[in-house]
Write an enzyme that holds these catalytic residues in place. Sequence first.
Site, mmCIF file in Angstrom:
data_model
loop_
_atom_site.group_PDB
_atom_site.id
_atom_site.type_symbol
_atom_site.label_atom_id
_atom_site.label_comp_id
_atom_site.label_asym_id
_atom_site.label_seq_id
_atom_site.Cartn_x
_atom_site.Cartn_y
_atom_site.Cartn_z
ATOM 1 N N HIS A 148 -1.756 10.934 -0.905
ATOM 2 C CA HIS A 148 -1.349 10.102 -2.038
ATOM 3 C C HIS A 148 -0.969 10.989 -3.213
ATOM 4 O O HIS A 148 -1.405 12.134 -3.289
ATOM 5 C CB HIS A 148 -2.495 9.179 -2.455
ATOM 6 C CG HIS A 148 -2.983 8.305 -1.348
ATOM 7 N ND1 HIS A 148 -4.137 7.584 -1.428
ATOM 8 C CD2 HIS A 148 -2.468 8.035 -0.119
ATOM 9 C CE1 HIS A 148 -4.320 6.902 -0.312
ATOM 10 N NE2 HIS A 148 -3.317 7.167 0.501
ATOM 11 N N HIS A 206 2.290 8.705 4.684
ATOM 12 C CA HIS A 206 1.431 9.782 5.204
ATOM 13 C C HIS A 206 2.159 10.572 6.288
ATOM 14 O O HIS A 206 1.972 11.775 6.418
ATOM 15 C CB HIS A 206 0.135 9.204 5.783
ATOM 16 C CG HIS A 206 -0.876 8.814 4.757
ATOM 17 N ND1 HIS A 206 -1.544 9.729 3.968
ATOM 18 C CD2 HIS A 206 -1.343 7.597 4.370
ATOM 19 C CE1 HIS A 206 -2.375 9.087 3.153
ATOM 20 N NE2 HIS A 206 -2.270 7.793 3.371
ATOM 21 N N ASP A 234 0.847 -1.197 0.000
ATOM 22 C CA ASP A 234 0.000 0.000 0.000
ATOM 23 C C ASP A 234 0.886 1.251 0.000
ATOM 24 O O ASP A 234 1.763 1.385 0.849
ATOM 25 C CB ASP A 234 -0.933 -0.010 1.219
ATOM 26 C CG ASP A 234 -2.096 0.949 1.057
ATOM 27 O OD1 ASP A 234 -1.882 2.104 0.643
ATOM 28 O OD2 ASP A 234 -3.236 0.536 1.350
ATOM 29 N N GLU A 286 -0.996 -8.078 1.981
ATOM 30 C CA GLU A 286 -0.755 -6.636 1.923
ATOM 31 C C GLU A 286 0.313 -6.167 2.907
ATOM 32 O O GLU A 286 0.212 -6.417 4.109
ATOM 33 C CB GLU A 286 -2.046 -5.846 2.208
ATOM 34 C CG GLU A 286 -1.831 -4.347 1.987
ATOM 35 C CD GLU A 286 -2.910 -3.446 2.594
ATOM 36 O OE1 GLU A 286 -2.993 -2.289 2.195
ATOM 37 O OE2 GLU A 286 -3.641 -3.903 3.478
ATOM 38 N N ASP A 315 2.204 2.704 3.310
ATOM 39 C CA ASP A 315 1.325 3.863 3.124
ATOM 40 C C ASP A 315 1.315 4.775 4.350
ATOM 41 O O ASP A 315 1.406 5.995 4.233
ATOM 42 C CB ASP A 315 -0.089 3.354 2.832
ATOM 43 C CG ASP A 315 -1.120 4.465 2.758
ATOM 44 O OD1 ASP A 315 -1.040 5.282 1.818
ATOM 45 O OD2 ASP A 315 -2.004 4.523 3.638
ATOM 46 N N ASP A 338 -1.453 -0.024 -4.726
ATOM 47 C CA ASP A 338 -2.734 0.588 -5.088
ATOM 48 C C ASP A 338 -2.544 2.040 -5.533
ATOM 49 O O ASP A 338 -3.329 2.596 -6.280
ATOM 50 C CB ASP A 338 -3.735 0.491 -3.928
ATOM 51 C CG ASP A 338 -3.127 0.925 -2.598
ATOM 52 O OD1 ASP A 338 -1.920 1.243 -2.523
ATOM 53 O OD2 ASP A 338 -3.883 0.943 -1.600
ATOM 54 N N HIS A 339 -1.450 2.664 -5.056
ATOM 55 C CA HIS A 339 -1.111 4.063 -5.367
ATOM 56 C C HIS A 339 0.206 4.373 -4.673
ATOM 57 O O HIS A 339 0.689 3.566 -3.874
ATOM 58 C CB HIS A 339 -2.199 5.028 -4.857
ATOM 59 C CG HIS A 339 -2.486 4.840 -3.395
ATOM 60 N ND1 HIS A 339 -1.622 5.263 -2.398
ATOM 61 C CD2 HIS A 339 -3.499 4.198 -2.764
ATOM 62 C CE1 HIS A 339 -2.107 4.918 -1.234
ATOM 63 N NE2 HIS A 339 -3.248 4.250 -1.411
ATOM 64 N N THR A 399 -7.970 -2.034 1.846
ATOM 65 C CA THR A 399 -7.380 -2.943 0.848
ATOM 66 C C THR A 399 -7.919 -4.375 0.970
ATOM 67 O O THR A 399 -8.450 -4.911 -0.002
ATOM 68 C CB THR A 399 -5.840 -2.904 0.928
ATOM 69 O OG1 THR A 399 -5.416 -1.545 0.940
ATOM 70 C CG2 THR A 399 -5.203 -3.633 -0.237
ATOM 71 N N SER A 459 -7.284 4.159 -1.086
ATOM 72 C CA SER A 459 -7.076 2.705 -1.061
ATOM 73 C C SER A 459 -8.368 1.924 -1.288
ATOM 74 O O SER A 459 -8.318 0.752 -1.645
ATOM 75 C CB SER A 459 -6.427 2.274 0.257
ATOM 76 O OG SER A 459 -5.098 2.751 0.303
HETATM 77 MG MG MG Z 1 -4.240 -0.699 2.565
HETATM 78 ZN ZN ZN Z 2 -3.033 6.137 2.284
#
Ligand code: MG
Ligand code: ZN
Length: 355
Positions: free
Chosen positions: A317, A252, A35, A243, A248, A290-291, A129, A76
């Site tokens: 993101h 952040h 992620d 995952e 992620d 996912d990004h 996710t 997500s």
């Molecule tokens: Mg996730």
């Molecule tokens: Zn995020």
Amino acid sequence: MKINKNLSVLFFLIIFSQVGFAQKSPKKVIFLIGDGMGIAQVYSGMVANGNKLNLEQCTYSGFSKTYSSNNFTTDSGAGGTALACGVKTKNGMIGMNPDSVAVESILELAEKNKLSTGIVVACAVTHATPASYIAHQVNRNMYEEIATDYLKTDIDVFIGGGKKYFEDRTDGRNLTTELKAKNYNVVYNIDDVKAVKSGKLVGLLYDDQNPNMPERGDMLPDATMAAIDILDNNKKGFFLMVEGSQIDWAGHDNNAKQVVKEMLDFDKTIGKVLDFAKKDGNTLVIITADHETGGMTILKGKMGSDEMNVVFTTKNHSGVPVPVFAYGPGAEKFTGFMENISFKPKLEKLLKLKK
Ligand code: MG
Ligand code: ZN
């Protein structure tokens, strides 16, 4: 003469085995999502790890375009739904198209075709996710409703955090009791996860979200291999989604050293999965994101050190494409620029799933 003949037989065998590999279909798919894992996140792990990562063993690579149906930059929920269900949807939605109609995920379709299925994540199993593979809800924050959706499926294994969404609910239901009635082993720590070798397994290892690295230890690689152990009992094959959830979250936080820690935990898991796939020969491994999170880039660094000059351009993101890595039979289908909605139809075809 004799040597020549033997050599030509050997040569023929080598060519035959190569052709056989290229045309072979996988029976098992392990789909790993980092992620928020853009190319800078991957490279930060590689630099800190002395210029190497396990994912470099993948033989094919490409890029995935991550925009959602209503936003240049996905969240997500829409990102996971695109990967799982093959539809671009609105940010925040889970397993539904933009008109709020539920769309079957690759995991649900695999389950319907009698393959074994599993989810292993480094966050609550109700988070966006994993939810995209099993739930159908208009909003990713509907954690209790998402937990309920696990009971509407025949998923064989799911492991992560989020115990409270199953046991401490506003509607008074105890989903653990209901899962046990459906013949699931429900366990609460990683040692008990590892002890289960067959049947159906739920591992709710944390009340809410899993802790980050290094506090989480080898939870992700260990739970992943435990899941594979169980799923591989099915001769028809399996679909497993794994995952690395917290790359992620470190993005952040704009915390580069934490990105490295989460990336290396994810890559350790990838290494174990690739070892399994190499021995097995029937397993397709896909690694993507996912990004991207943080708009991260690395200006300066030194191989073998996590001291890098890293710049983040956002706390959220970004909209850039993310890398795709593939290994095993069918891996050659995952090259070049891909839409994030192209994974499901490709996997459906490779696994010969019927709707
Ligand atoms: Mg996730
Ligand atoms: Zn995020």
